[in-house]
Scaffold this active site. Structure first.
Site, PDB file in Angstrom:
ATOM      1  N   THR A 182      20.951   7.195  40.573  1.00  0.00           N
ATOM      2  CA  THR A 182      21.314   8.516  40.133  1.00  0.00           C
ATOM      3  C   THR A 182      21.546   9.346  41.434  1.00  0.00           C
ATOM      4  OG1 THR A 182      19.036   9.426  40.162  1.00  0.00           O
ATOM      5  CG2 THR A 182      19.931   8.523  37.845  1.00  0.00           C
ATOM      6  N   GLU A 303      22.015   6.141  33.359  1.00  0.00           N
ATOM      7  CA  GLU A 303      21.038   5.264  32.625  1.00  0.00           C
ATOM      8  C   GLU A 303      21.978   4.563  31.320  1.00  0.00           C
ATOM      9  OE1 GLU A 303      18.985   8.771  34.491  1.00  0.00           O
ATOM     10  OE2 GLU A 303      21.019   8.257  33.760  1.00  0.00           O
ATOM     11  N   LYS A 411      16.693  31.474  28.748  1.00  0.00           N
ATOM     12  CA  LYS A 411      15.895  32.041  27.841  1.00  0.00           C
ATOM     13  C   LYS A 411      15.716  33.600  28.199  1.00  0.00           C
ATOM     14  CE  LYS A 411      11.953  31.117  24.576  1.00  0.00           C
ATOM     15  NZ  LYS A 411      10.906  30.374  24.495  1.00  0.00           N
ATOM     16  N   TRP A 416      17.918  31.504  23.234  1.00  0.00           N
ATOM     17  CA  TRP A 416      18.241  30.682  24.225  1.00  0.00           C
ATOM     18  C   TRP A 416      19.854  30.755  24.371  1.00  0.00           C
ATOM     19  CZ3 TRP A 416      15.268  27.936  26.966  1.00  0.00           C
ATOM     20  CH2 TRP A 416      13.974  27.633  26.579  1.00  0.00           C
TER      21      TRP A 416
END
Length: 517
Positions: A182, A303, A411, A416
């Site tokens: 990654t 992944e 938040k 959210w």
């Protein structure tokens, strides 16, 4: 049923049997373009496998590549795994610190290097503990001067090798074939190992019409780098079906950036597939309406080998108004056949309402099951699922829409706010080139969004103008409290916005922060 293993050797044999006359076009420098057939490529690939075996490549050994998108890299894509070894495609854009870490962590024993990237490896070679041989990929007849020990010429090795080299017949489909790391926004990069089975199934699915529909008739040009996440599997899929490949080589510039600078004839394009950062609807509309070229958003991760979802139009969308169609195109789309996706929050599986957010998790035959020798496996892989860290919603049509990363959600006042939705909206403004929205601390609301904006060259927009632009599209409490204008937004090695760096430097880019905390 016959238990025939799904291995990459079958792809190579198919290409040299059926598509020996098809073409691979490879640019290795601004001055040099190669044209070779699949038949020639297959012989060179067998020569490379023979040469590497003479240098000590055996089953399970790691062989690193540090190269651009060009034919020698494509040869390594098959010569190494078809021999039973593992090709580690090293990300050339990583920092020296991370390069040292991943080459040592993977225990690469041979490293193949594009000649123009040689100085990078020369700088770190003293820190590389396991590399025994350095192979330099160059068009020149002689080996360039280098400080690397045990340096060899790629073409010299091939000249002395056997074009009839036979690959082992007993490779199992679950054996490792390749690995990538990654790009790491925090901490060290994490290694992911790909099996023959996963790569083969992923490549075959790319040929489905409801996927990319890659076929023998296509000319495929992977702009996505071959050193990262299997180049979306495009080189493997193209070899399997015999598609003509155009490998653009070093220092390439994306067609989308060039097209916005000056008009080019792109009428031959059947489709543009784009992943990574979210695609602005303005860009999608330009290609689809102005140029008549489908613009397909794809979604995946290191992944996941990597593609798991695409934003193809479904038949029931044909009668939708253009605005709604473009909106669906900007989403990550429907998961490919063979992949199971689930979006969950504290209440369980989220409803298909396009509004309720949760974390996206995935499982399937080309989803990895662990990180390579890394304790962070326990955080991401649980109960047979890969927890992606992406926050998403699912529409009633089954389309996935990524709204944020878990670490990037804002938040505010207990509610959210999606930074991605705000960024996508900002990038539809005519004057905005790039936009990243981050959370900043607030004494009353806990967090509030801050918009970081890069304007297009020669264009202007004020803070008030951009905030008013957002107010027409979002609830008032979603709209950022402020806008900061930057020369550039920091990015990861694969071009994604590096919001962590913006957050780390927020007091520098936004001095007014002190008044809110």
């Amino acid at each position: 049923m016959m238990q025939t293993p799904l291995v990459l050797t079958n792809f190579l044999k198919r290409a040299e049997s059926y598509f020996a006359r098809k073409t691979i076009i490879s640019r290795t420098s601004p001055q040099k373009i190669h044209r070779l057939t699949y038949g020639q490529w297959a012989k060179r690939t067998r020569r490379l496998a023979d040469a590497l075996s003479k240098l000590g490549m055996t089953r399970g050994k790691k062989i690193g590549s540090f190269a651009w998108n060009q034919h020698r890299h494509l040869e390594a894509y098959f010569a190494v795994p078809c021999s039973g070894a593992i090709l580690h495609m090293v990300n050339i854009r990583l920092s020296e610190e991370h390069l040292i870490y991943i080459i040592n962590h993977a225990e690469d024993e041979i490293l193949m290097i594009d000649v123009d990237l040689l100085p990078i490896i020369e700088n770190i070679a003293p820190e590389l503990k396991t590399v025994k041989h350095y192979i330099i990929m160059t068009d020149e007849d002689t080996l360039p001067e280098t400080t690397l020990p045990n340096a060899l010429s790629y073409e010299d090795l091939l000249a002395a090798a056997d074009e009839n080299y036979e690959f082992p017949e007993d490779i199992e489909e679950d054996e490792p074939a390749g690995m990538c790391y990654t790009s790491a926004t925090t901490g060290n990069p994490k290694g992911v190992v790909y099996s023959h089975r996963g790569i083969v199934l992923h490549s075959m699915m790319l040929s489905m019409s409801d996927s990319m529909g890659i076929s023998e008739r296509d000319v495929v040009m992977p702009i996505v780098p071959m050193f990262h996440a299997n180049a979306w599997g495009l080189p493997f899929a193209s070899v399997n079906v015999g598609a003509t490949q155009v490998l653009p080589g070093p220092q390439f510039t994306s067609a989308m950036q060039e097209q916005e600078k000056r008009e080019r004839d792109i009428s031959s394009l059947r489709a543009i597939c784009c992943g990574g950062s979210a695609s602005p609807t303005r860009l999608i509309r330009t290609f689809e309406e102005q140029y008549g070229i489908p613009y397909i958003v794809v979604y995946g991760m290191t992944e996941t080998t990597p593609i798991v979802a695409l934003s193809n139009y479904m038949s029931w969308m044909d009668e939708w108004p253009i605005e709604k169609r473009i909106e669906s195109r900007a989403m990550q789309g429907m998961t490919m056949a063979g992949i199971e996706s689930s979006i969950i929050n504290d209440s369980g599986e989220v409803p298909w309402d396009g509004e309720t957010m949760g974390e996206l998790r995935l499982r399937g035959p080309w989803i990895s099951h662990e990180y390579y020798r890394d304790e962070r496996t326990n955080d991401a892989y649980r109960d047979g699922w890969l927890y992606t860290g992406d926050i998403a919603v699912r529409t009633e049509d089954g389309f996935i829409k990524i709204t944020d990363r878990t670490k990037d959600l804002i938040k505010s006042g207990g509610e959210w706010i999606s930074s991605v939705d705000l960024e996508n909206a900002l990038m539809t403004h005519d004057a905005v080139l790039e936009a990243a929205v981050i959370a900043i601390p607030h004494i009353k609301w806990q967090e509030r969004p801050l918009a970081c904006v890069v304007l297009k060259e020669g264009m202007a927009a004020s803070e008030e103008e951009l905030l008013a632009f957002l107010e027409s599209q979002f609830a008032k409490w979603w709209v950022p409290d402020d806008v900061v204008f930057l020369d550039e937004i920091p990015k990861t090695s694969v071009g994604k916005f590096l919001k962590a760096k913006l957050r780390d430097n927020v007091t520098e880019i936004y001095p007014k922060l002190a008044s809110f905390v």
